[in-house]
Every structure is written in C-alpha cells, then in structure tokens.
Design a protein around this motif. Structure first.
Motif, PDB file in Angstrom:
ATOM      1  N   UNK A 248       0.831  -1.210   0.000  1.00 55.45           N
ATOM      2  CA  UNK A 248       0.000   0.000   0.000  1.00 55.45           C
ATOM      3  C   UNK A 248       0.865   1.261   0.000  1.00 55.45           C
ATOM      4  N   UNK A 249       1.855   1.318   0.887  1.00 57.18           N
ATOM      5  CA  UNK A 249       2.738   2.493   0.948  1.00 57.18           C
ATOM      6  C   UNK A 249       3.549   2.637  -0.339  1.00 57.18           C
ATOM      7  N   UNK A 250       3.994   1.503  -0.888  1.00 57.00           N
ATOM      8  CA  UNK A 250       4.735   1.550  -2.151  1.00 57.00           C
ATOM      9  C   UNK A 250       3.861   2.097  -3.277  1.00 57.00           C
ATOM     10  N   UNK A 251       2.581   1.711  -3.261  1.00 57.37           N
ATOM     11  CA  UNK A 251       1.647   2.211  -4.271  1.00 57.37           C
ATOM     12  C   UNK A 251       1.434   3.708  -4.163  1.00 57.37           C
ATOM     13  N   UNK A 252       1.286   4.199  -2.933  1.00 57.14           N
ATOM     14  CA  UNK A 252       1.114   5.643  -2.735  1.00 57.14           C
ATOM     15  C   UNK A 252       2.367   6.387  -3.170  1.00 57.14           C
ATOM     16  N   UNK A 253       3.539   5.817  -2.852  1.00 55.37           N
ATOM     17  CA  UNK A 253       4.806   6.414  -3.278  1.00 55.37           C
ATOM     18  C   UNK A 253       4.825   6.577  -4.808  1.00 55.37           C
ATOM     19  N   UNK A 254       4.453   5.517  -5.511  1.00 57.52           N
ATOM     20  CA  UNK A 254       4.438   5.545  -6.980  1.00 57.52           C
ATOM     21  C   UNK A 254       3.458   6.594  -7.499  1.00 57.52           C
ATOM     22  N   UNK A 255       2.294   6.670  -6.840  1.00 55.25           N
ATOM     23  CA  UNK A 255       1.282   7.648  -7.246  1.00 55.25           C
ATOM     24  C   UNK A 255       1.817   9.079  -7.129  1.00 55.25           C
ATOM     25  N   UNK A 256       2.401   9.414  -5.986  1.00 59.27           N
ATOM     26  CA  UNK A 256       2.927  10.779  -5.789  1.00 59.27           C
ATOM     27  C   UNK A 256       4.153  11.041  -6.667  1.00 59.27           C
ATOM     28  N   UNK A 257       4.890   9.985  -6.956  1.00 56.92           N
ATOM     29  CA  UNK A 257       6.039  10.152  -7.858  1.00 56.92           C
ATOM     30  C   UNK A 257       5.562  10.543  -9.262  1.00 56.92           C
ATOM     31  N   UNK A 258       4.486   9.914  -9.714  1.00 58.02           N
ATOM     32  CA  UNK A 258       3.935  10.239 -11.033  1.00 58.02           C
ATOM     33  C   UNK A 258       3.380  11.662 -11.051  1.00 58.02           C
ATOM     34  N   UNK A 259       2.916  12.145  -9.902  1.00 61.62           N
ATOM     35  CA  UNK A 259       2.369  13.508  -9.813  1.00 61.62           C
ATOM     36  C   UNK A 259       3.438  14.529  -9.428  1.00 61.62           C
ATOM     37  N   UNK A 260       4.690  14.021  -9.258  1.00 63.13           N
ATOM     38  CA  UNK A 260       5.858  14.869  -8.946  1.00 63.13           C
ATOM     39  C   UNK A 260       5.699  15.605  -7.603  1.00 63.13           C
ATOM     40  N   UNK A 261       5.047  14.941  -6.652  1.00 61.40           N
ATOM     41  CA  UNK A 261       4.912  15.490  -5.297  1.00 61.40           C
ATOM     42  C   UNK A 261       5.959  14.801  -4.425  1.00 61.40           C
ATOM     43  N   UNK A 262       7.163  15.344  -4.464  1.00 56.41           N
ATOM     44  CA  UNK A 262       8.315  14.625  -3.916  1.00 56.41           C
ATOM     45  C   UNK A 262       8.348  14.585  -2.385  1.00 56.41           C
ATOM     46  N   UNK A 263       7.843  15.633  -1.722  1.00 55.54           N
ATOM     47  CA  UNK A 263       7.798  15.605  -0.254  1.00 55.54           C
ATOM     48  C   UNK A 263       6.908  14.456   0.235  1.00 55.54           C
ATOM     49  N   UNK A 264       5.765  14.293  -0.449  1.00 58.05           N
ATOM     50  CA  UNK A 264       4.857  13.185  -0.094  1.00 58.05           C
ATOM     51  C   UNK A 264       5.510  11.835  -0.414  1.00 58.05           C
ATOM     52  N   UNK A 265       6.293  11.807  -1.502  1.00 59.10           N
ATOM     53  CA  UNK A 265       7.022  10.570  -1.855  1.00 59.10           C
ATOM     54  C   UNK A 265       7.963  10.171  -0.725  1.00 59.10           C
ATOM     55  N   UNK A 266       8.701  11.149  -0.207  1.00 55.79           N
ATOM     56  CA  UNK A 266       9.662  10.858   0.867  1.00 55.79           C
ATOM     57  C   UNK A 266       8.936  10.327   2.108  1.00 55.79           C
ATOM     58  N   UNK A 267       7.809  10.960   2.438  1.00 58.31           N
ATOM     59  CA  UNK A 267       7.049  10.545   3.623  1.00 58.31           C
ATOM     60  C   UNK A 267       6.594   9.094   3.484  1.00 58.31           C
TER      61      UNK A 267
END
Length: 468
Positions: A248-267
């Motif tokens: 689940x967390x990996x999926x959210x990471x991928x989602x924010x990465x595609x949207x270029x929201x890098x702070x959320x990616x790090x979290x």
C-alpha cells in the motif's frame, strides 16, 4: 494449510494458497513450524503424518525453504510407500511452491504437473485446481504472464462450477495483476474490481484494495487510487499485515512520484521502508531504499541519496548472499532427491526381477515335472513332443539364468552392450550343448520305455491268444 486438505472444501484451500504468498510473516511461520513439529511427534497414523510433513514443509515457505524441502520430501516418500494418493498430491504441490519461492521455476512446474496427473487420475478436482494454481504462480514469477493467465482461467472455470466467491476473488487478484503487467488495463481493472467486491470483509480484502488502487494509478485515476490506498492502510495495520502495508505504501509512493509530489514521496517512502523492515523481507527493504534513493537524487539531496543507496546496496548484497545459499541448498536437495528416486527405481527393478525369477523358476519346474511324469508314467510319448518341451525348457532356463545374473553382469560389464552380448553368448554356448545331451538322454530313455511298454503289451496279447 495442508493438514485439512482431505476434508476441506476446495474453495477454502485454493483461497488460502492464493493469499498465503502475502499474508504470512516470517515470525508466524516459525511459530507454526514449531507447533506442527510437536503434533508430528504425537501422530501415529501414516496418512496424517504425510499431511503434517507437507504442512511443516510449506510453513518454511518464505523463511527457510531449504528446510521445508526435507519435510515435504519425507511426506512424499511416505505417501508413496502407503499408496496415499491425496497425500502424494499435497506433497508434490508443496514441493512445487518451495521450488517457486527458491527461484527454480522449472522444477516447481514439474512437481505441480506430477500432482496434476495424479489428481486427474483419481478425479480430484481440488488437487487439479491446486496444481493449476501452482503452475500459474511459477509462470507468473517467471514473468510469463500469458501462460500464467491460461492456468488461472482454468482455475476460474472450476471455481465458477462451485460458485465460490472467495475462490473466484482470489483467482481474480492474480489475473488482474497479470493483465496489469501485460498493460491490458481494462481487463486488469475488471478482475481487480470483481476481486475486491468478492473479498470484502475477508482476509484478502487488504491485498484486493492495494491491487485495485495500483490499477487506477496505472490508468492515471489518481484521486480514486489514493482513496483506495488510504482505505486499506488502517485495515492492514489492524491485522498486522505488514506485507500488504508495504504494498500500500509503495503504491502511494508511486502515485505521488507520477504527480511529482516529492515531499509526499519521501514521507510514504519512509513508511514503506518501516513496513518492509517489520515484514522481514530483504527484497522489500531493498525496493523501499531504492525508491527513497531515486527521490532524493531527483531533488538533489546528495547525502540522503547516498545513505539510501548504500542501504539498498547492503540489503541487496545480503539478499544475493541469501539467494546463493538457497540455491546451494536447493542443488543439494535436488541431488538428494535424485538419489532417492534412483534408489526407488532400483528397488522397484529389483522387486520386478525377483518376481520374474520366481515366474521363470515356476515355468522350469512345471516343464521338468511334465517331462518327469512322462518319463515315469506308463504312457507312450512321441519324441517330437519331447523335443518341443526341451526347446521350451531351454528358452525358459536361459531367461531364468539371465534374470538371475543380469545385475552382476551389468555391474561387471558397466552396461556395455558388447560385453553383455558376449556374456549372453557364453551362457548360450554352455546351455545349448547341455540341452542337447539332456534331450538325447531323455529321448533314449523314452524310446527304451516306449519299446518296453510295447513289448509288454505284445506279450499280454500273445498270452491272451494262447489261452484261447
């Protein structure tokens, strides 16, 4: 797991296996294996021992598959000794799964195929479906998604005939993932949506949510995907399902990465790493570290990027070392298994040879008794019959001696066709003259006996005539 294979409904068995690759943490496997070993010490019935051995073997599926091989192989040997077909199917499928997680997909498919053949022979639809699932899983891990889908569709047909919601949901999960990897997003969405609806309020719900969200992410439906991911997180936490939580967390990471929201990616990357660490999976830890390295590199945070790159490298080295050890142990197991099979084949051949020798000895004895009967009886016998029986006795005797000496000749000649032929020619050269001498002696004796019988009959006739 397998202990209740013989009295469980197929849908429950299939559903368990479909989810077992995600839902069982390593520490739980250790406790399960220990408790099963205690049961094994108390179990006296052979059929239950087979199922327990298979269950202990598969309880090591993710933690120490090399140990699991030993137990599953013991179960397989015992099932064949007592001719317990359902137990043999269970052990073969267990060995297939153990080979799969060890990366030996060819061997995994081979074991599942053997289980499939037996299941079809005894018309065991549960065994057929389990074998299909194992074959499909090996193809899926091998990234041969088209072949995997063929077998998942076969399972789906069986589940539909039983109207099993959970079974269909479990198969749908795997089919949806295969379609996702194939880039067929509409089909992936269809199967994952159906799987989610069928698995709601069951132990497969969290994985179904994660898979459905990943399909929406691939289709750029980010808001829908994020709502599913956030819905799955509290369920995974409540059930301590760290494997699903990592996904689940990996999926959210991928989602924010595609949207270029890098702070959320790090979290969420750090959340992914934390869940992966709790799950005890080096592969998941390495993947999380690689995700964080990629993001820190993207935002030019050199120190943090280097930190996670080193962590990823160290974890991958550990993973590689573990894989090498697994492969070495797997090779050792395969050689041991090959030796077991060889010994079983030799034992079966020895039993058959022993039986053939007995039959040949009986045949020689019967023919000898027939000849002896005619030799001692007061009946007249034609010499041609003696010759026929003599040739028959020669052939049977030759076969008898061949069966008796074959293992010794084979070892001495090292299975050389020329040397074996020479040995058989020598045996023939001894037997044929001996046969001729015996035949000549028997014919002479029979001729003398026939003359004596005829002479005695003539004397009786003369005596009767003289009395008249």
């Amino acid at each position: 797991m397998f202990l209740y294979y013989h009295n469980c409904k197929m849908k429950r068995t299939i559903f368990f296996w479909l989810l077992s690759l995600y839902a069982i943490p390593a520490f739980a496997q250790s406790k399960l294996a220990d408790s099963l070993k205690l049961l094994l010490q108390k179990e006296e019935q052979d059929t239950n021992r087979v199922l327990l051995l298979a269950e202990i073997g598969t309880s090591y599926l993710f933690e120490k598959p090399e140990i699991g091989f030993t137990y599953a192989e013991q179960g397989l040997e015992l099932s064949r000794t007592i001719n317990y077909k359902r137990g043999e199917i269970t052990c073969l499928n267990g060995l297939g799964h153990l080979n799969r997680v060890s990366g030996n997909y060819i061997a995994g498919i081979k074991y599942h195929m053997q289980a499939l053949q037996i299941s079809e022979t005894i018309n065991d639809q549960s065994g057929v479906a389990l074998s299909y699932f194992g074959i499909a899983g090996n193809y899926e891990d091998e990234k041969d998604y088209k072949e995997a889908l063929l077998y998942y569709k076969k399972i789906k047909q069986i589940e539909e005939s039983l109207n099993s919601r959970e079974g269909l949901g479990g198969v749908g999960l795997s089919m949806g993932l295969c379609y996702l990897h194939e880039g067929q997003l509409d089909s992936a969405l269809k199967y994952e949506q159906n799987a989610y609806e069928m698995l709601m309020n069951s132990r497969g719900e969290t994985i179904a949510i994660a898979r459905l969200a990943s399909v929406h992410t691939a289709m750029n439906n980010y808001d829908v995907a994020l709502s599913f991911y956030r819905m799955g997180i509290p369920i995974a936490i409540a059930t301590s399902d760290n494997n699903a939580l990592t996904e689940l967390y990996s999926g959210i990471f991928t989602l924010f990465q595609k949207r270029q929201l890098y702070d959320s990616c790090i979290y969420y990357g750090k959340k992914e790493l934390e869940a992966a660490d709790k799950s005890g999976s080096p592969a998941a830890i390495a993947a999380a570290c690689s995700d964080l390295f990629a993001i820190y590199k993207k935002i030019n945070a050199g120190d943090s990027a280097l930190k996670y790159l080193e962590l990823a490298a160290v974890t991958k080295d550990t993973l590689i070392t573990q894989e090498k050890i697994k492969q070495q142990q797997l090779l050792s197991f395969q050689e041991e298994s090959r030796q077991h099979e060889k010994q079983a084949e030799l034992k079966a051949a020895a039993e058959k040879r022993k039986q053939d020798i007995q039959f040949a000895a009986i045949a020689v004895g019967i023919i000898s008794l027939i000849l002896l009967f005619f030799l001692l009886s007061r009946n007249i016998m034609n010499a041609n019959w003696i010759r026929f029986l003599g040739v028959l006795a020669l052939l049977v005797s030759f076969d008898f001696i061949n069966l008796l000496l074959h293992p010794y000749l084979s070892d001495y000649a090292n299975d050389s066709p020329i040397l074996m032929l020479c040995a058989l020619v020598i045996i023939s050269a001894i037997l044929i003259p001996l046969h001729h001498k015996i035949e000549k002696w028997v014919i002479e004796k029979m001729v003398e006996k026939n003359k004596a019988i005829r002479l005695a009959a003539a004397r009786k006739t003369i005596e009767k005539l003289e009395k008249k």
